[in-house]
Design a protein around this motif. Structure first.
Motif, PDB file in Angstrom:
ATOM      1  N   HIS A 136       0.815  -1.214   0.000  1.00 17.80           N
ATOM      2  CA  HIS A 136       0.000   0.000   0.000  1.00 17.80           C
ATOM      3  C   HIS A 136       0.853   1.271   0.000  1.00 17.80           C
ATOM      4  O   HIS A 136       0.365   2.353  -0.354  1.00 17.80           O
ATOM      5  CB  HIS A 136      -0.877   0.071   1.248  1.00 17.80           C
ATOM      6  CG  HIS A 136      -1.804  -1.077   1.462  1.00 17.80           C
ATOM      7  ND1 HIS A 136      -1.478  -2.162   2.240  1.00 17.80           N
ATOM      8  CD2 HIS A 136      -3.065  -1.313   1.022  1.00 17.80           C
ATOM      9  CE1 HIS A 136      -2.490  -3.005   2.279  1.00 17.80           C
ATOM     10  NE2 HIS A 136      -3.466  -2.530   1.540  1.00 17.80           N
ATOM     11  N   GLN A 158      -3.138   5.575   1.639  1.00 14.92           N
ATOM     12  CA  GLN A 158      -2.950   4.300   2.336  1.00 14.92           C
ATOM     13  C   GLN A 158      -1.480   4.052   2.674  1.00 14.92           C
ATOM     14  O   GLN A 158      -1.026   2.913   2.772  1.00 14.92           O
ATOM     15  CB  GLN A 158      -3.511   3.169   1.476  1.00 14.92           C
ATOM     16  CG  GLN A 158      -5.002   3.313   1.262  1.00 14.92           C
ATOM     17  CD  GLN A 158      -5.557   2.282   0.320  1.00 14.92           C
ATOM     18  OE1 GLN A 158      -5.252   1.096   0.446  1.00 14.92           O
ATOM     19  NE2 GLN A 158      -6.361   2.710  -0.629  1.00 14.92           N
ATOM     20  N   ALA A 216      -1.293   1.664   5.600  1.00 19.83           N
ATOM     21  CA  ALA A 216      -2.421   0.729   5.683  1.00 19.83           C
ATOM     22  C   ALA A 216      -1.981  -0.664   6.112  1.00 19.83           C
ATOM     23  O   ALA A 216      -0.802  -1.026   6.054  1.00 19.83           O
ATOM     24  CB  ALA A 216      -3.137   0.661   4.339  1.00 19.83           C
ATOM     25  N   HIS A 226      -9.034  -5.151   5.471  1.00 19.28           N
ATOM     26  CA  HIS A 226      -8.206  -3.978   5.186  1.00 19.28           C
ATOM     27  C   HIS A 226      -8.509  -2.909   6.232  1.00 19.28           C
ATOM     28  O   HIS A 226      -9.667  -2.644   6.557  1.00 19.28           O
ATOM     29  CB  HIS A 226      -8.515  -3.424   3.790  1.00 19.28           C
ATOM     30  CG  HIS A 226      -7.827  -2.116   3.513  1.00 19.28           C
ATOM     31  ND1 HIS A 226      -6.601  -2.044   2.886  1.00 19.28           N
ATOM     32  CD2 HIS A 226      -8.184  -0.831   3.788  1.00 19.28           C
ATOM     33  CE1 HIS A 226      -6.237  -0.770   2.782  1.00 19.28           C
ATOM     34  NE2 HIS A 226      -7.180  -0.015   3.334  1.00 19.28           N
ATOM     35  N   HIS A 235      -7.050   1.179   7.432  1.00 14.17           N
ATOM     36  CA  HIS A 235      -6.083   2.270   7.501  1.00 14.17           C
ATOM     37  C   HIS A 235      -6.713   3.490   8.148  1.00 14.17           C
ATOM     38  O   HIS A 235      -7.938   3.614   8.259  1.00 14.17           O
ATOM     39  CB  HIS A 235      -5.491   2.612   6.129  1.00 14.17           C
ATOM     40  CG  HIS A 235      -6.406   3.318   5.179  1.00 14.17           C
ATOM     41  ND1 HIS A 235      -7.241   2.653   4.291  1.00 14.17           N
ATOM     42  CD2 HIS A 235      -6.605   4.643   4.945  1.00 14.17           C
ATOM     43  CE1 HIS A 235      -7.902   3.526   3.556  1.00 14.17           C
ATOM     44  NE2 HIS A 235      -7.541   4.752   3.932  1.00 14.17           N
ATOM     45  N   GLY A 292      -2.756   9.410   4.377  1.00 10.50           N
ATOM     46  CA  GLY A 292      -2.723   8.360   5.373  1.00 10.50           C
ATOM     47  C   GLY A 292      -2.002   8.805   6.639  1.00 10.50           C
ATOM     48  O   GLY A 292      -1.076   9.615   6.595  1.00 10.50           O
TER      49      GLY A 292
END
Length: 351
Positions: free
Chosen positions: A188, A194, A197, A308, A310, A322
């Motif tokens: 990622h 991300q 992530a 998943h 994040h 992110g």
């Protein structure tokens, strides 16, 4: 049964990656369960030597030699046809090109699966690439994976300290499929939103599914509860995206069934790929840490069941920057962690 250069949605894979899975294309997971002690054991030496040998056979197109060392399970998944291995090899080398210079080697293990990782410069890539071999306790081949290592996205938050008191978004022991600050440990990382992530799944006996892996129900994490990582308000709850049949993906709806939680401090948690119809919260609902959100699934841009997660600085999926997600009070490979960022291959659980 194929290998290909991917140029797909950033939610799933880094551009120009090459993925080869013996028998079925999945999100390749290179699991690393190493502690801070980097000493080499006899088992490490065996895996290092075997990985080097297999790599040379791969480069020299010694398919018969490789086939003699493929596990029975992998042979079965390839239809017991050595020609499929030859096809994988040609596609992989066609994408990577020739190895120009070796940059690094790494040997790791989780449960009964051993890993040899070889990072190098290749003529077919504008950046370094990595070859990864998965081996069983008998040093037989389970999986071969190759991918390019794109540079990590720029971040203004490398020194950021998470404000929200975060817990892991599940109970029980899960594996960090992808996680960390480098592309080597986290595919990622080239994506700005991300950058930090995580992908999580469950393994038993060194593997992540039973049977032939063609059904979602074969995967140990499918249908397991996913819980709120921190207090906040649900601002998005997508519930009705169908689950994929492995190894298919739904790139048109990359998050699949997903939830966004506003922690009311400029931080937003995004959890993706829930099982269709399993999300148990609604937009506007206030959630508390550990509250059931839904069940782990395989919806959206996902080719095998996993979770998943994040943290980012906006409420909109696939936008914003992110943020590092520092979880509190968990165990990583059996060690107590008061506050930290799990990394690829660690076995993690709430303590």
């Amino acid at each position: 049964m194929l290998s290909q250069l991917h140029n797909e949605n950033r939610m799933r894979r880094t551009r120009n990656n090459i993925w080869i899975f013996i028998g079925i294309v999945v999100l390749a997971i290179f699991i690393t369960a190493c502690d801070a002690d980097n000493s080499t054991s006899p088992g490490d030496k065996s895996t290092l030597d075997r990985g080097r040998t297999y790599t040379q056979w791969l480069y020299q197109n010694q398919i018969h030699d490789l086939w003699d060392h493929v596990s029975d399970m992998a042979k079965m998944q390839m239809g017991n046809d050595m020609g499929n291995l030859a096809t994988y090899r040609d596609l992989l080398i066609g994408g990577l090109g020739e190895e120009v210079s070796l940059l690094n080697e790494r040997v790791l293990k989780i449960q009964s699966t051993h890993f040899y990782e070889r990072t190098a410069n290749f003529t077919g890539l504008p950046m370094p690439g990595v070859l990864e071999w998965w081996l069983n306790d008998s040093q037989e081949i389970l999986l071969l994976d190759g991918r390019a290592l794109e540079p990590e996205a720029h971040s203004n938050f490398l020194e950021y300290h998470t404000k929200t008191q975060l817990r892991l978004p599940f109970d029980g022991e899960w594996v960090v499929l992808w996680g960390g600050r480098t592309t080597l440990d986290n595919y990622h990382a080239p994506a700005r939103d991300q950058r930090f992530a995580y992908d999580f799944l469950v393994m038993h006996g060194g593997w992540h599914y039973t049977g032939d892996g063609s059904r979602n129900e074969d995967y140990f994490c499918f249908g397991l509860p996913v819980v709120a990582p921190g207090a906040g308000i649900v601002v998005t709850a997508e519930k009705n995206v169908p689950d994929n049949t492995p190894p298919e993906e739904n790139l048109a709806q990359p998050g699949g069934n997903y939830i966004v939680i506003d922690h009311e401090n400029g931080e937003f948690s995004i959890l993706g790929h829930f099982r269709q119809g399993s999300i148990a919260v609604n937009v506007g609902e206030h959630v508390t840490p550990g509250q059931l959100l839904g069940l782990c699934g395989n919806s959206g841009a996902s080719d095998l069941p996993h979770l998943h997660y994040h943290l980012q600085n906006t409420p909109t999926f696939l936008s914003g920057e992110g943020l590092p997600a520092q979880f509190q009070n968990y165990r990583a490979n059996g060690k107590r962690i008061d506050r930290g960022e799990p990394t690829r291959g660690q076995l993690v659980e709430v303590r």
